[in-house]
Each structure stands twice: as structure tokens, then as C-alpha cells.
Design a protein around this motif. Structure first.
Motif, short mmCIF file in Angstrom:
data_model
loop_
_atom_site.label_atom_id
_atom_site.label_comp_id
_atom_site.label_asym_id
_atom_site.label_seq_id
_atom_site.Cartn_x
_atom_site.Cartn_y
_atom_site.Cartn_z
N THR A 174 -5.94 -7.40 3.34
CA THR A 174 -6.56 -6.77 2.73
C THR A 174 -6.70 -6.89 1.19
O THR A 174 -7.44 -6.65 0.24
CB THR A 174 -6.56 -5.29 2.99
OG1 THR A 174 -4.97 -5.10 2.81
CG2 THR A 174 -6.81 -4.86 4.53
N ASN B 78 -12.65 3.87 -5.17
CA ASN B 78 -13.73 2.90 -4.53
C ASN B 78 -14.74 2.37 -5.78
O ASN B 78 -14.40 2.82 -6.78
CB ASN B 78 -14.31 3.57 -3.26
CG ASN B 78 -14.95 5.01 -3.74
OD1 ASN B 78 -15.67 5.08 -4.97
ND2 ASN B 78 -14.57 6.03 -3.13
N ARG C 217 1.06 -1.40 0.11
CA ARG C 217 -0.09 -0.09 0.07
C ARG C 217 0.93 1.12 0.01
O ARG C 217 1.86 1.55 0.66
CB ARG C 217 -1.13 0.06 1.29
CG ARG C 217 -1.86 1.15 1.35
CD ARG C 217 -2.89 1.24 2.59
NE ARG C 217 -3.54 0.07 2.61
CZ ARG C 217 -4.81 0.05 2.27
NH1 ARG C 217 -5.27 1.40 1.73
NH2 ARG C 217 -5.82 -0.83 2.24
N GLU D 294 0.70 -7.90 0.07
CA GLU D 294 -0.15 -6.81 0.19
C GLU D 294 -1.28 -7.13 1.69
O GLU D 294 -2.24 -6.25 1.82
CB GLU D 294 -1.15 -6.79 -1.01
CG GLU D 294 -0.78 -6.70 -2.16
CD GLU D 294 -1.71 -7.05 -3.37
OE1 GLU D 294 -2.73 -6.39 -3.61
OE2 GLU D 294 -1.07 -7.68 -4.44
N TYR E 34 -9.00 -9.10 -0.21
CA TYR E 34 -10.42 -8.73 -0.05
C TYR E 34 -10.30 -7.22 -1.14
O TYR E 34 -11.34 -6.50 -1.00
CB TYR E 34 -10.74 -8.23 1.18
CG TYR E 34 -11.31 -9.49 1.91
CD1 TYR E 34 -12.74 -10.03 1.54
CD2 TYR E 34 -10.74 -10.25 2.47
CE1 TYR E 34 -13.19 -11.25 2.32
CE2 TYR E 34 -11.22 -11.57 3.37
CZ TYR E 34 -12.28 -12.12 2.82
OH TYR E 34 -13.02 -13.10 3.47
N LYS E 35 -9.29 -7.15 -2.02
CA LYS E 35 -9.49 -5.95 -2.72
C LYS E 35 -10.94 -6.05 -3.61
O LYS E 35 -11.14 -7.30 -4.28
CB LYS E 35 -8.28 -5.86 -3.72
CG LYS E 35 -7.24 -5.12 -3.08
CD LYS E 35 -5.93 -5.05 -3.88
CE LYS E 35 -4.85 -4.10 -3.60
NZ LYS E 35 -3.56 -4.06 -4.43
N LEU F 6 -13.64 -5.34 -2.59
CA LEU F 6 -14.79 -6.13 -1.85
C LEU F 6 -16.19 -5.40 -1.92
O LEU F 6 -17.29 -6.10 -2.18
CB LEU F 6 -14.54 -5.96 -0.13
CG LEU F 6 -15.56 -6.71 0.75
CD1 LEU F 6 -15.80 -8.28 0.55
CD2 LEU F 6 -15.18 -6.57 2.19
#
Length: 298
Positions: free
Chosen positions: A263, A45, A36, A260, A266-267, A269
Motif C-alpha cells: 500500500t 484522502n 501505518r 510500508e 500505492y499511496k 492512488l
């Protein structure tokens, strides 16, 4: 007939949810194997991604991969839901007149594996087409396919018949987990809604409510497998058709987790829910209603 009804139901859902599939694919490939803060974020998003794709690629860009998406949904879900319907009508999933969680999970997983193997080549091409875009917002490896047929022919010509099933090592666990979760929770949720007498037994709201409950569980269980599947399908390959980034499912899973964190698995999500949620609700709702309509007028 169950196979045809199931395929038509899934295609009906796909027409509405394909733009969200494009967004989901892009978000899952963004920052691949990077920590990140070390990569440029093109899609902040799900809503920003939707706006960005529409602005740069145009409205047609939001329907990239629609043709292979429809073909995949018809064959994969036709086989998956059709197989499950046959298993369900045979009475296998019931124990003492009640839905058995273990049996529905097993039946859903088996039906999912069969569907995943059948639809893998088309899903491969769909992923390539949906990730393709201009360099200003590109994420992941960029293929240069002109369409579904050209892509299938090019992959077959370069890597043979086995090349068309590249990435299926992730598709099988992805679809079997998703299918087992979806179908077992849908059957149980439908039974619960009927028992609570919230709606009339034959009301379309029963299937809709059960689909909404099922979709939440499906997204949470399936997203890590979905991320791995997208990356395996989209990775660049050498002249022998072997992946340059990952050796297989477990390698991709462990590398993503290491680079990563949790998370990373769960990119996308939010995009996954906005895509899988409505798709689960619509496909199961259409499937249930089409089956009732067919048996009513048979």
C-alpha cells in the motif's frame, strides 16, 4: 510542428490538473518509511488533502509549482508526444494496417525516456516547491526555494550540472512505463471506439473516450513508480549531492515496500487518478484535436 502542438496540449492539461499534482505529492510523501499508525496523518484522502492545503496555504497553495509544471509539461511532453507522433505518422506502429500493441508500447517507452531525461531538472524543482508548506502540515523534507529560477541556480551552484539530474534514475522508468502504457492503450482504444462506431470517426468524442480508457490503465501501472520518483526527488542530500534516505530507484522501492507494504507504493492512488486521469484525458484530447486542426488548415 508536432513537438510544439504536443507541448501546448500538455500545458493546457496542466493548468487544470496542477492542484491535484500538489495534493498527490503531499500524500505520497506522508508517512515516508514509517509503518501505518506511527505517524500523524495530515491528509486523510484526496478531498481532505485538497481542503487542508487550500485552508492552510490558501488558494495559491494549490497552484504551487505551476511555473516549473508548465515548463516541464511543454518540454517533456513536447518531446514525448512529438516523437511518438513522428513514429506514428511514419507507419511504424501499424502491422498489416492495424495498430500493433508491441510496437506502440515500444515507441511510447522510447519517446518517454527521451522526454524524461530532458525534463528531469524542472521536475526536481517542481517536486520541491509542491512539497513546501508550513510546519503544521509539512510532510517529507522541506526545501526553502523561492521560485523555479532561484531553485535551479541554487542546486547548480551547490551540486553542479549533475545535481540537476538527481532523481532521474526514477524518472526514466516512471515516464517510460507511463508513456508506453498511455500511448499504446490510447491508440488501441481509439481504434476500438472507431471500430464499434459509437461516434463518428472524426468526432472529438473518439479521442475523449480513448483518453478515459487509457487513464485507468496508466494510473494502475504508473503509481508505484510515481511514489518512488517523488521520494527520490524530494529526499535530503549531503554536501556531495548524495541522497540521505535512498541510494537509488531499487533501494527506494525495496525500502518503501519493506516499511510500508504494497500500500506504501500505492499511496495517493486516489489523488493519482484524479490528477493523472484528467491530465491523460485532456492532454491526449488536446493533442489529437490540435493535430487535426493543424493538418486541416496547413
Amino acid at each position: 510542428m508536432d513537438f510544439v502542438l504536443s507541448g501546448v496540449a500538455a500545458c493546457g492539461a496542466c493548468l487544470f490538473t496542477n492542484p491535484l499534482e500538489v495534493v498527490k505529492t503531499r500524500m505520497q510523501l506522508q508517512g515516508e518509511l514509517k509503518s501505518r499508525g506511527t505517524y500523524q496523518v495530515y491528509y486523510r484522502n484526496v478531498f481532505h488533502a485538497f481542503y487542508t492545503v487550500g485552508k492552510v496555504d490558501g488558494l495559491a497553495g494549490l497552484q504551487k509549482g505551476l511555473v516549473p509544471g508548465l515548463v516541464y509539461q511543454f518540454f517533456m511532453n513536447g518531446v514525448r508526444l512529438g516523437s511518438y507522433a513522428i513514429i506514428e505518422s511514419s507507419g511504424y506502429i501499424h502491422t498489416d494496417g492495424r495498430v500493433s500493441a508491441v510496437k506502440t508500447t515500444l515507441a511510447g517507452a522510447v519517446a518517454g525516456v527521451v522526454g524524461a531525461v530532458m525534463g528531469s531538472p524542472v521536475y526536481l524543482v517542481k517536486t520541491h516547491l509542491q512539497s513546501q508548506t508550513t510546519s503544521s502540515i509539512a510532510v517529507g523534507h522541506q526545501y526553502k526555494h523561492q521560485g523555479m529560477t532561484q531553485a535551479l541556480m541554487a542546486i547548480y551552484k551547490e551540486h553542479g550540472i549533475l545535481g540537476l539530474w538527481r532523481g532521474s534514475s526514477a524518472a526514466i522508468p516512471r515516464v517510460s512505463v507511463g508513456s508506453a502504457t498511455q500511448l499504446s492503450t490510447f491508440s488501441s482504444a481509439k481504434e476500438l471506439v472507431i471500430d464499434l462506431q459509437v461516434f463518428a470517426k472524426d468526432s472529438w468524442l473518439v479521442a475523449l473516450s480513448a483518453g478515459m480508457i487509457s487513464s485507468v490503465v496508466v494510473v494502475l501501472a504508473m503509481t508505484p513508480f510515481d511514489v518512488v520518483s517523488t521520494r527520490l526527488y524530494n529526499q535530503p542530500v549531503d554536501h556531495l549531492g548524495k541522497g540521505l534516505l535512498y541510494r537509488g530507484f531499487s533501494d527506494c522501492f525495496s525500502k518503501t515496500l519493506k516499511k510500508e507494504g504494497i500500500t506504501g507504493l500505492y499511496k495517493g492512488l486516489g489523488a493519482s487518478y484524479f490528477r493523472l486521469g484528467p491530465h491523460t484525458i485532456l492532454s491526449l484530447f488536446f493533442w489529437d484535436e490540435l493535430r487535426k486542426f493543424y493538418w486541416q488548415f496547413r
